[in-house]
Design a protein around this motif. Structure first.
Motif, PDB file in Angstrom:
ATOM      1  N   GLY A 140     -10.709 -13.285  -2.695  1.00 43.98           N
ATOM      2  CA  GLY A 140     -10.761 -11.812  -3.263  1.00 43.98           C
ATOM      3  C   GLY A 140     -12.562 -11.461  -3.060  1.00 43.98           C
ATOM      4  O   GLY A 140     -13.092 -11.779  -3.823  1.00 43.98           O
ATOM      5  N   VAL A 141     -12.837 -10.574  -2.024  1.00 40.09           N
ATOM      6  CA  VAL A 141     -14.418 -10.356  -1.785  1.00 40.09           C
ATOM      7  C   VAL A 141     -14.278  -8.984  -2.087  1.00 40.09           C
ATOM      8  O   VAL A 141     -14.897  -8.008  -1.425  1.00 40.09           O
ATOM      9  CB  VAL A 141     -14.650 -10.342  -0.126  1.00 40.09           C
ATOM     10  CG1 VAL A 141     -16.190 -10.317  -0.168  1.00 40.09           C
ATOM     11  CG2 VAL A 141     -14.106 -11.782   0.335  1.00 40.09           C
ATOM     12  N   GLY A 142     -14.459  -8.775  -3.510  1.00 35.55           N
ATOM     13  CA  GLY A 142     -14.716  -7.374  -4.109  1.00 35.55           C
ATOM     14  C   GLY A 142     -16.053  -7.538  -4.866  1.00 35.55           C
ATOM     15  O   GLY A 142     -16.996  -7.964  -4.576  1.00 35.55           O
ATOM     16  N   VAL A 186     -20.189 -15.192  -2.670  1.00 36.07           N
ATOM     17  CA  VAL A 186     -20.551 -15.640  -1.172  1.00 36.07           C
ATOM     18  C   VAL A 186     -21.962 -15.571  -0.972  1.00 36.07           C
ATOM     19  O   VAL A 186     -22.506 -16.620  -0.690  1.00 36.07           O
ATOM     20  CB  VAL A 186     -20.099 -14.582  -0.079  1.00 36.07           C
ATOM     21  CG1 VAL A 186     -20.432 -14.993   1.310  1.00 36.07           C
ATOM     22  CG2 VAL A 186     -18.322 -14.602  -0.112  1.00 36.07           C
ATOM     23  N   GLN A 187     -22.883 -14.667  -1.398  1.00 34.23           N
ATOM     24  CA  GLN A 187     -24.391 -14.625  -1.417  1.00 34.23           C
ATOM     25  C   GLN A 187     -24.856 -15.891  -2.305  1.00 34.23           C
ATOM     26  O   GLN A 187     -25.945 -16.547  -1.952  1.00 34.23           O
ATOM     27  CB  GLN A 187     -24.716 -13.342  -1.840  1.00 34.23           C
ATOM     28  CG  GLN A 187     -24.355 -12.393  -0.964  1.00 34.23           C
ATOM     29  CD  GLN A 187     -24.900 -10.930  -1.509  1.00 34.23           C
ATOM     30  OE1 GLN A 187     -26.036 -10.975  -1.868  1.00 34.23           O
ATOM     31  NE2 GLN A 187     -24.297  -9.735  -1.321  1.00 34.23           N
ATOM     32  N   ALA A 217     -13.734 -16.995   3.423  1.00 33.43           N
ATOM     33  CA  ALA A 217     -13.394 -16.134   2.520  1.00 33.43           C
ATOM     34  C   ALA A 217     -12.500 -15.363   3.087  1.00 33.43           C
ATOM     35  O   ALA A 217     -12.212 -15.172   4.314  1.00 33.43           O
ATOM     36  CB  ALA A 217     -14.768 -14.767   2.378  1.00 33.43           C
ATOM     37  N   THR A 218     -11.547 -14.640   2.260  1.00 31.37           N
ATOM     38  CA  THR A 218     -10.262 -14.152   2.603  1.00 31.37           C
ATOM     39  C   THR A 218     -10.011 -12.989   1.693  1.00 31.37           C
ATOM     40  O   THR A 218     -10.291 -13.121   0.410  1.00 31.37           O
ATOM     41  CB  THR A 218      -9.044 -14.972   2.541  1.00 31.37           C
ATOM     42  OG1 THR A 218      -8.048 -14.213   3.340  1.00 31.37           O
ATOM     43  CG2 THR A 218      -8.853 -15.519   1.384  1.00 31.37           C
ATOM     44  N   ASP A 219      -9.420 -11.908   2.150  1.00 32.38           N
ATOM     45  CA  ASP A 219      -9.054 -10.785   1.269  1.00 32.38           C
ATOM     46  C   ASP A 219      -7.925 -10.223   2.250  1.00 32.38           C
ATOM     47  O   ASP A 219      -7.689 -10.288   3.200  1.00 32.38           O
ATOM     48  CB  ASP A 219     -10.103  -9.652   1.105  1.00 32.38           C
ATOM     49  CG  ASP A 219     -10.031  -8.869  -0.056  1.00 32.38           C
ATOM     50  OD1 ASP A 219     -10.745  -8.911  -1.261  1.00 32.38           O
ATOM     51  OD2 ASP A 219      -9.225  -8.031  -0.028  1.00 32.38           O
ATOM     52  N   THR A 220      -7.142  -9.390   1.366  1.00 31.84           N
ATOM     53  CA  THR A 220      -6.106  -8.593   2.009  1.00 31.84           C
ATOM     54  C   THR A 220      -6.646  -7.132   2.621  1.00 31.84           C
ATOM     55  O   THR A 220      -5.995  -6.579   3.407  1.00 31.84           O
ATOM     56  CB  THR A 220      -4.852  -8.296   1.266  1.00 31.84           C
ATOM     57  OG1 THR A 220      -5.193  -7.491  -0.018  1.00 31.84           O
ATOM     58  CG2 THR A 220      -4.291  -9.494   0.614  1.00 31.84           C
TER      59      THR A 220
END
Length: 361
Positions: free
Chosen positions: A181-183, A190-191, A203-206
C-alpha cells in the motif's frame, strides 16, 4: 505579536454520520502550559473520514474541530514567550506525561489522557485559523515549508514508528522489507526505510500511479505480489512486512511474503483479520499493530525532512475545498497527502503536487 480575538471559521465534526460542518467559533485563548498557533497548514487524513462516517457514536464527545496534522506559527505562549514567532508542528497524542507509559517514553500509548487522543481527534484541532495546543506537544519545524511539515505529524510519524517497530530485528546485512500500500503513509515508509536502514525495500500496490510513487520514493523493487514472491523466494521470504492497508487480502499477502522470524506490522485500518493459530504463521513471527509515534520520534522525522531524506507528496488546497477533499478521500482518489492552507479560501496560488523524484538514500 498580539493575541487575536473575535471569532473564526472552523470545519467541525458535529455528529457522527453527518457531513463536516463549517461553523463560526471563538478564537481560543491559551492558558498556562498551552500555546496559541496561527495554523499555516493542516493535513487531511482517512482517520477524519472514519470519524465523520462512523455509523455509531465513538468515544469522543462532539462537537470538535477536525484536523490532527497541524503546522503553525506560535502567536501566544503564556508560559514561554520565547516560543512566539516559532514555526512548529504538533504531536497529535496529547499525553498526560505522568502515567507509566509516559514515564517510560511511550507517550503514544498514554493511559492517562482520557477519551480524546488530541487535537482533531476528540479535542479541537487545526482546521481553523487558530488552534490551542499543549506546549509539550509542539516540535520545532523551523526551515520546513508548512505544507511539507504538516503531513509529517501523522503520515511521517506513523510510518517512522512502524519502521522502528520492526527495525530492531532486521539482520545486520539490512534484510528485506515489504511495503504493502504505497499511499499517503506507504510512500513515506519507503523513504524512512531508505534513510534509516540498509534494507532492500520492496513495494506493491494495486494502482499503477502508486507503483510509480513507490519508485520515486526510492523502493528497490516495485511490482505485483508475484514479482515480490519471485524476488523473495531465494531468501526464504521477507524479514518484515509493513501493511498500510490492513484488509483481509493484504494481511494474507503479508503472511505469505514473510519469512521465519519476521515481523508483520499492520498499520492500515482496512478491517482485515488474522488467523493467529499456532502453525498458521511462519515460525517465530511477531505481529504488531503500532499506533502513531512519540514526540521524540516526531523530532527525528522533522530532522529527516530537513536533511532532504523525507519529502511528502502533497497537494495543497484551500480552506473552502475541505468537504470536496474528504469526498476524494472516501473515493480513494488521493495518491499522497492533501494539505489545507487555512489562510486561503480558494486554491492557493501556485498550489501543486510536490514529488520526490528518484529518491532514497
Amino acid at each position: 505579536m498580539s493575541t487575536p480575538g473575535g471569532t473564526m471559521a472552523a470545519w467541525r465534526l458535529t455528529a457522527y454520520g453527518a457531513p463536516v460542518s463549517l461553523q463560526e467559533v471563538p478564537v481560543p485563548v491559551p492558558a498556562e502550559g498551552e500555546v496559541l498557533l496561527e495554523v499555516t497548514a493542516v493535513g487531511l487524513c482517512h482517520s477524519d473520514v472514519h470519524l465523520l462516517d462512523s455509523p455509531e457514536p465513538m468515544a469522543f464527545d462532539v462537537p470538535f474541530t477536525l484536523g490532527h496534522e497541524v503546522a503553525g506559527t506560535v502567536v501566544a505562549a503564556p508560559g514561554d514567550p520565547a516560543l512566539v514567532g516559532r514555526a512548529v508542528v504538533v504531536h497529535g497524542v496529547w499525553a498526560c506525561g505522568t502515567c507509566d507509559r509516559c514515564r517510560s517514553g511511550r507517550t503514544n500509548y498514554c493511559t492517562g489522557r482520557g477519551r480524546a487522543v488530541g487535537g482533531g481527534i476528540g479535542r479541537d484541532g487545526g482546521l481553523a485559523r487558530y488552534a490551542v495546543v499543549p506546549v509539550g506537544s509542539v516540535v520545532d519545524a523551523t526551515g520546513l515549508a508548512p505544507e511539507v511539515a504538516a503531513p509529517l505529524t501523522d503520515g511521517g510519524l506513523t510510518s517512522y514508528h512502524a519502521v522502528a517497530t520492526a527495525a530492531d530485528r532486521l539482520p545486520a546485512s539490512g534484510g528485506r522489507v515489504v511495503v504493502i500500500g504505497v499511499g499517503g503513509l506507504g510512500h513515506l515508509a519507503v523513504q524512512v526505510l531508505r534513510a534509516t536502514t540498509a534494507a532492500q525495500v520492496l513495494a506493491t500496490d494495486t494502482h499503477p500511479p502508486a507503483l510509480d510513487l513507490a519508485t520515486r520514493s526510492g523502493a528497490h523493487v516495485v511490482g505485483t505480489p508475484d514479482d515480490l514472491r519471485a524476488e523473495l523466494a531465494p531468501h526464504g521470504g521477507a524479514d518484515a512486512v509493513l501493511d498500510f492497508v490492513g484488509a483481509d487480502a493484504t494481511i494474507a499477502l503479508g503472511v505469505d511474503l514473510l519469512g521465519p522470524g519476521g515481523d508483520l506490522v499492520v498499520v492500515g485500518s482496512g478491517g482485515g483479520s488474522l488467523d493467529f493459530r499456532k502453525g498458521a504463521l511462519p515460525q517465530g513471527v511477531r505481529v504488531s499493530a503500532p499506533f502513531w509515534g512519540t514526540a521524540e520520534e516526531l523530532a527525528a522525522v522533522v530532522a529527516l525532512a530537513r536533511a532532504g531524506h523525507l519529502v511528502p507528496e502533497v497537494e495543497v488546497i484551500g480552506f473552502d475545498d475541505v468537504p470536496a477533499a474528504y469526498e476524494r478521500l472516501r473515493r480513494g482518489g488521493v495518491l499522497g497527502r492533501l494539505v489545507v492552507d487555512p489562510r486561503h479560501t480558494g486554491p492557493p496560488a501556485g498550489s501543486s503536487v510536490t514529488t520526490r523524484g528518484q529518491g532514497g538514500r
